[in-house]
Design a protein around this motif. Structure first.
Motif, PDB file in Angstrom:
ATOM      1  N   PHE A 257       0.838  -1.211   0.000  1.00  0.00           N
ATOM      2  CA  PHE A 257       0.000   0.000   0.000  1.00  0.00           C
ATOM      3  C   PHE A 257       0.871   1.259   0.000  1.00  0.00           C
ATOM      4  O   PHE A 257       0.614   2.216  -0.741  1.00  0.00           O
ATOM      5  CB  PHE A 257      -0.919  -0.022   1.223  1.00  0.00           C
ATOM      6  N   LEU A 258       1.932   1.258   0.800  1.00  0.00           N
ATOM      7  CA  LEU A 258       2.833   2.412   0.853  1.00  0.00           C
ATOM      8  C   LEU A 258       3.559   2.604  -0.475  1.00  0.00           C
ATOM      9  O   LEU A 258       3.780   3.747  -0.912  1.00  0.00           O
ATOM     10  CB  LEU A 258       3.858   2.215   1.975  1.00  0.00           C
ATOM     11  N   ALA A 259       3.930   1.490  -1.129  1.00  0.00           N
ATOM     12  CA  ALA A 259       4.623   1.576  -2.416  1.00  0.00           C
ATOM     13  C   ALA A 259       3.737   2.247  -3.460  1.00  0.00           C
ATOM     14  O   ALA A 259       4.207   3.076  -4.258  1.00  0.00           O
ATOM     15  CB  ALA A 259       5.042   0.186  -2.879  1.00  0.00           C
ATOM     16  N   LEU A 260       2.453   1.905  -3.464  1.00  0.00           N
ATOM     17  CA  LEU A 260       1.527   2.517  -4.415  1.00  0.00           C
ATOM     18  C   LEU A 260       1.382   4.018  -4.144  1.00  0.00           C
ATOM     19  O   LEU A 260       1.352   4.830  -5.082  1.00  0.00           O
ATOM     20  CB  LEU A 260       0.161   1.830  -4.330  1.00  0.00           C
ATOM     21  N   LEU A 261       1.310   4.389  -2.870  1.00  0.00           N
ATOM     22  CA  LEU A 261       1.209   5.800  -2.526  1.00  0.00           C
ATOM     23  C   LEU A 261       2.487   6.554  -2.893  1.00  0.00           C
ATOM     24  O   LEU A 261       2.431   7.703  -3.351  1.00  0.00           O
ATOM     25  CB  LEU A 261       0.940   5.965  -1.027  1.00  0.00           C
ATOM     26  N   SER A 262       3.639   5.911  -2.684  1.00  0.00           N
ATOM     27  CA  SER A 262       4.915   6.589  -2.956  1.00  0.00           C
ATOM     28  C   SER A 262       5.095   6.885  -4.442  1.00  0.00           C
ATOM     29  O   SER A 262       5.784   7.840  -4.808  1.00  0.00           O
ATOM     30  CB  SER A 262       6.081   5.749  -2.438  1.00  0.00           C
ATOM     31  N   VAL A 263       4.496   6.068  -5.320  1.00  0.00           N
ATOM     32  CA  VAL A 263       4.550   6.347  -6.756  1.00  0.00           C
ATOM     33  C   VAL A 263       3.905   7.696  -7.051  1.00  0.00           C
ATOM     34  O   VAL A 263       4.417   8.512  -7.831  1.00  0.00           O
ATOM     35  CB  VAL A 263       3.861   5.218  -7.559  1.00  0.00           C
ATOM     36  N   GLY A 264       2.770   7.958  -6.400  1.00  0.00           N
ATOM     37  CA  GLY A 264       2.083   9.228  -6.589  1.00  0.00           C
ATOM     38  C   GLY A 264       2.885  10.419  -6.093  1.00  0.00           C
ATOM     39  O   GLY A 264       2.727  11.540  -6.604  1.00  0.00           O
ATOM     40  N   SER A 265       3.768  10.192  -5.129  1.00  0.00           N
ATOM     41  CA  SER A 265       4.547  11.308  -4.582  1.00  0.00           C
ATOM     42  C   SER A 265       5.561  11.864  -5.563  1.00  0.00           C
ATOM     43  O   SER A 265       6.060  12.975  -5.373  1.00  0.00           O
ATOM     44  CB  SER A 265       5.251  10.866  -3.287  1.00  0.00           C
ATOM     45  N   TYR A 266       5.878  11.135  -6.641  1.00  0.00           N
ATOM     46  CA  TYR A 266       6.804  11.654  -7.642  1.00  0.00           C
ATOM     47  C   TYR A 266       6.159  12.779  -8.453  1.00  0.00           C
ATOM     48  O   TYR A 266       6.842  13.617  -9.018  1.00  0.00           O
ATOM     49  CB  TYR A 266       7.286  10.533  -8.566  1.00  0.00           C
TER      50      TYR A 266
END
Length: 397
Positions: A257-266
């Motif tokens: 779940f965190l990995a998916l959110l971190s993609v959006g942070s780019y």
């Protein structure tokens, strides 16, 4: 080009031996092993695994997971500022001083290092040897740290899922009603070495010999960073293997779940702050829920009226060779019904050359196991029970 990358990977690997956390992890793992053996001897007058068990678990699986994370970070071009790596090293040592292994987990070490990096980005800090480490810390690097954190949380979950269930330590305590009961505990430290790109020349400033290579117009260094992953879980209400695997799956799910959110942070770098905050809060919630659920459950390892429950099995013992498992209930020994430790050993002594056990397994199925006994075999078969008062110590929980 391929040869250049191979040389960089080799140089980065050799740099691992310059990192203080690499050696510190061995010290902590050894201390955990010695502490466990002392407690087990106090409870049972014998230890289950030897004191080197935790050391043997430190690296093998962690290397495999570290290679997987390294492939992702290198392929994705994730870069981590050297300031963050410095913060992580200091935090690993400071948090280990609490003597709580679970605090040496990626969400706390990398998470706190992230927020320190955010603060340092607005300051002109300078430390001896690494005077350029805190320069050019802007919001562009936040998503990379959040992405690394999510990958490490997935790695932590896999370590718990695969390795955490091995060698859980039996333990004795008194319930609130004053009854002797058993539980299982696992305190583990793993090391996950990960190749990371460091932007700029922060490492070359103090060490002129430190190799720097260029990709386009940017300069980078490569280093193999040892991440310590601590874990502590105490299980009283169910089989330890089942409880630990269930917890490991939840940690893996959190990491995904965190990995998916971190993609959006780019696309929105400020979102990285939310990712790290969710990681810390989410990991705490998982731990708290597991603890509350376990505390509210009846003790799985307690005295039974229709047999004696196996709390632990010593490695290499007759019990281990008969494939007896933690949580199984021995109902008969050499044809005699047993209901406590005393009747178990009395029935066992009636035939010192052979033993036959009737066992109720964890699925409620009856099975029979038997084995010839030889000179030098453990006289108690190597089974640990919730022992009588005369053998039970006042272990702290």
């Amino acid at each position: 080009m391929g040869l250049d990358w191979l040389l960089e990977l080799l140089k980065g690997t050799l740099k691992l031996f310059l990192h203080p956390v690499f050696y510190y992890c061995f010290f902590i793992a050894a201390a955990l092993g010695v502490s466990r053996v002392k407690r087990e001897r106090k409870n049972f007058s014998v230890r289950s695994e030897n004191a080197y068990f935790e050391l043997r678990q430190l690296l093998p699986l962690g290397i495999v997971i570290g290679i997987g994370i390294s492939i992702v970070t290198i392929t994705a071009g994730i870069t981590i500022p050297f300031a963050t790596i410095l913060f992580m090293a200091v935090l690993t040592i400071l948090l280990s001083a609490t003597t709580k292994p679970r605090l040496i987990a990626p969400v706390y070490v990398v998470g706190l290092a992230f927020f320190l990096t955010v603060v340092a980005g607005g300051e002109e800090w300078s430390v001896p040897l690494f005077r350029d480490a805190f320069h050019q810390l802007d919001e562009k690097i936040f998503p990379s740290i959040a992405a690394l954190l999510s990958l490490l949380v997935i790695g932590e979950g896999l370590l718990i899922l695969i390795n955490g269930k091995k060698g859980t330590s039996p333990k004795l305590m008194k319930s609130k009603r004053g009854q002797r009961v058993g539980l299982h505990e696992v305190k583990r430290l793993w090391m996950v070495p990960v190749f990371l790109f460091i932007p700029g020349t922060a490492l070359q400033a103090p060490f002129e010999w430190w190799p720097v290579f260029s990709i386009g117009t940017e300069s980078y260094s490569m280093i193999l960073v040892p991440f310590a992953v601590g874990f502590h879980q105490q299980i009283q209400g169910m089989l330890p293997k089942v409880a630990i695997q269930a917890f490991g799956k939840k940690v893996v799910a959190l990491g995904i779940f965190l990995a998916l959110l971190s993609v959006g942070s780019y696309w929105l770098p400020i979102l990285a702050i939310g990712v790290v905050a969710i990681a810390i809060v989410g990991r705490e919630v998982l731990t708290l829920r597991q603890r509350i659920k376990d505390d509210d459950s009846p003790f799985y390892f307690s005295k039974q009226n229709h047999g004696v429950m196996i709390l632990g099995v010593l490695p290499g013992s007759p019990a281990s060779k008969m494939a007896l498992q933690v949580g199984e209930l021995v109902t008969k020994v050499n044809g005699t019904l047993v209901h406590d430790e005393q009747t178990f050993y009395e029935a066992l002594q009636r035939n010192r050359a052979h033993c036959k056990l009737e066992v109720l397994d964890v699925n409620g199925q009856v099975r029979f196991v038997q084995r010839a006994l030889y000179e030098g075999d453990h006289h108690e078969l190597g089974i640990l029970f919730v022992q009588e008062e005369k053998k039970w110590g006042t272990a702290a929980v």
